[in-house]
Design a protein around this motif. Sequence first.
Motif, PDB file in Angstrom:
ATOM      1  N   MET A   1       0.810  -1.187   0.000  1.00 19.18           N
ATOM      2  CA  MET A   1       0.000   0.000   0.000  1.00 19.18           C
ATOM      3  C   MET A   1       0.866   1.269   0.000  1.00 19.18           C
ATOM      4  O   MET A   1       0.564   2.217  -0.701  1.00 19.18           O
ATOM      5  CB  MET A   1      -0.931   0.008   1.220  1.00 19.18           C
ATOM      6  N   ARG A   2       1.953   1.273   0.792  1.00 25.31           N
ATOM      7  CA  ARG A   2       2.777   2.482   0.873  1.00 25.31           C
ATOM      8  C   ARG A   2       3.541   2.743  -0.425  1.00 25.31           C
ATOM      9  O   ARG A   2       3.793   3.883  -0.772  1.00 25.31           O
ATOM     10  CB  ARG A   2       3.687   2.413   2.085  1.00 25.31           C
ATOM     11  N   ASN A   7       3.786   6.341  -5.200  1.00 20.85           N
ATOM     12  CA  ASN A   7       3.543   6.634  -6.615  1.00 20.85           C
ATOM     13  C   ASN A   7       2.417   7.649  -6.782  1.00 20.85           C
ATOM     14  O   ASN A   7       2.510   8.567  -7.602  1.00 20.85           O
ATOM     15  CB  ASN A   7       3.224   5.357  -7.384  1.00 20.85           C
ATOM     16  N   ALA A   8       1.357   7.498  -6.010  1.00 17.21           N
ATOM     17  CA  ALA A   8       0.209   8.403  -6.098  1.00 17.21           C
ATOM     18  C   ALA A   8       0.611   9.828  -5.718  1.00 17.21           C
ATOM     19  O   ALA A   8       0.293  10.794  -6.421  1.00 17.21           O
ATOM     20  CB  ALA A   8      -0.919   7.910  -5.201  1.00 17.21           C
ATOM     21  N   LEU A   9       1.315   9.968  -4.601  1.00 17.85           N
ATOM     22  CA  LEU A   9       1.744  11.295  -4.162  1.00 17.85           C
ATOM     23  C   LEU A   9       2.746  11.911  -5.129  1.00 17.85           C
ATOM     24  O   LEU A   9       2.725  13.119  -5.369  1.00 17.85           O
ATOM     25  CB  LEU A   9       2.318  11.218  -2.744  1.00 17.85           C
ATOM     26  N   ASP A  10       3.598  11.083  -5.704  1.00 15.47           N
ATOM     27  CA  ASP A  10       4.544  11.576  -6.709  1.00 15.47           C
ATOM     28  C   ASP A  10       3.780  12.145  -7.907  1.00 15.47           C
ATOM     29  O   ASP A  10       4.128  13.212  -8.419  1.00 15.47           O
ATOM     30  CB  ASP A  10       5.477  10.449  -7.142  1.00 15.47           C
ATOM     31  N   PRO A  64      17.159  15.627  -0.652  1.00 18.65           N
ATOM     32  CA  PRO A  64      17.226  14.298  -1.261  1.00 18.65           C
ATOM     33  C   PRO A  64      16.451  14.267  -2.586  1.00 18.65           C
ATOM     34  O   PRO A  64      15.829  15.255  -2.980  1.00 18.65           O
ATOM     35  CB  PRO A  64      16.570  13.398  -0.214  1.00 18.65           C
ATOM     36  N   SER A  65      16.457  13.130  -3.237  1.00 19.56           N
ATOM     37  CA  SER A  65      15.775  12.967  -4.519  1.00 19.56           C
ATOM     38  C   SER A  65      14.268  13.195  -4.355  1.00 19.56           C
ATOM     39  O   SER A  65      13.731  13.064  -3.252  1.00 19.56           O
ATOM     40  CB  SER A  65      16.024  11.566  -5.064  1.00 19.56           C
ATOM     41  N   PRO A  66      13.578  13.501  -5.444  1.00 17.22           N
ATOM     42  CA  PRO A  66      12.128  13.740  -5.359  1.00 17.22           C
ATOM     43  C   PRO A  66      11.344  12.586  -4.736  1.00 17.22           C
ATOM     44  O   PRO A  66      10.453  12.808  -3.926  1.00 17.22           O
ATOM     45  CB  PRO A  66      11.715  13.961  -6.823  1.00 17.22           C
ATOM     46  N   ILE A  67      11.680  11.363  -5.102  1.00 15.93           N
ATOM     47  CA  ILE A  67      10.927  10.226  -4.557  1.00 15.93           C
ATOM     48  C   ILE A  67      11.194  10.063  -3.065  1.00 15.93           C
ATOM     49  O   ILE A  67      10.298   9.729  -2.296  1.00 15.93           O
ATOM     50  CB  ILE A  67      11.200   8.935  -5.360  1.00 15.93           C
ATOM     51  N   THR A  68      12.411  10.329  -2.632  1.00 19.69           N
ATOM     52  CA  THR A  68      12.731  10.252  -1.205  1.00 19.69           C
ATOM     53  C   THR A  68      12.005  11.344  -0.442  1.00 19.69           C
ATOM     54  O   THR A  68      11.521  11.121   0.668  1.00 19.69           O
ATOM     55  CB  THR A  68      14.261  10.342  -0.991  1.00 19.69           C
ATOM     56  N   VAL A  95      11.959   3.055   4.747  1.00 17.60           N
ATOM     57  CA  VAL A  95      13.319   2.642   4.387  1.00 17.60           C
ATOM     58  C   VAL A  95      13.274   1.613   3.260  1.00 17.60           C
ATOM     59  O   VAL A  95      14.053   1.689   2.305  1.00 17.60           O
ATOM     60  CB  VAL A  95      14.069   2.095   5.623  1.00 17.60           C
ATOM     61  N   SER A  96      12.343   0.681   3.322  1.00 16.83           N
ATOM     62  CA  SER A  96      12.229  -0.345   2.277  1.00 16.83           C
ATOM     63  C   SER A  96      11.895   0.262   0.919  1.00 16.83           C
ATOM     64  O   SER A  96      12.464  -0.130  -0.102  1.00 16.83           O
ATOM     65  CB  SER A  96      11.135  -1.357   2.646  1.00 16.83           C
ATOM     66  N   ILE A  97      10.976   1.225   0.906  1.00 11.18           N
ATOM     67  CA  ILE A  97      10.602   1.865  -0.362  1.00 11.18           C
ATOM     68  C   ILE A  97      11.797   2.599  -0.958  1.00 11.18           C
ATOM     69  O   ILE A  97      12.090   2.484  -2.142  1.00 11.18           O
ATOM     70  CB  ILE A  97       9.411   2.823  -0.154  1.00 11.18           C
TER      71      ILE A  97
END
Length: 163
Positions: A1-2, A7-10, A64-68, A95-97
Amino acid sequence: MRQWLTNALDQVIHHGQYSNLYLRNHLHQLNEKDRALATRIFYGTIQNHLLCRSVWKQYVKKNPSPITRIVLDMSVYQLLFLDKVPRYAIIDQAVSIVKRKKQAESKLVNAILHKIDDQSIHWPEDKIERCAMETSCPLWLIQMWNTQYGWDRASQMARASLH
């Protein structure tokens, strides 16, 4: 889910998707039991975006990077506003993502989230800056309202934007 939330928030924050349309078109991808929590985290992160970002930015020197950044925003929202989700699970998932997307930044995410979990938020002393941070209203907007309507009305309008 996270991962789905990341991806959704990005898509909304970095690619200009409309949040309500994105959710309407993609929420079906989640298990039915996860949809309510995902929706709460999704809209909560967007609504409190400036607050979440202000909290974790206190602990970084370089962006940090956009996804982080998205993962940090989402995780800080959960740490601050969700009581029923175990804090260790929020940090572990974040951390896993990041490990899958930007391996080098996973230790940074771990360190930042543990610091946030262990410490209280450092609020600005200036009442206008604090109000902007608490309500995730742009600082310039609260300053304009304060100039035009006075502090009490500006504060009321910023807090009303949360609802």
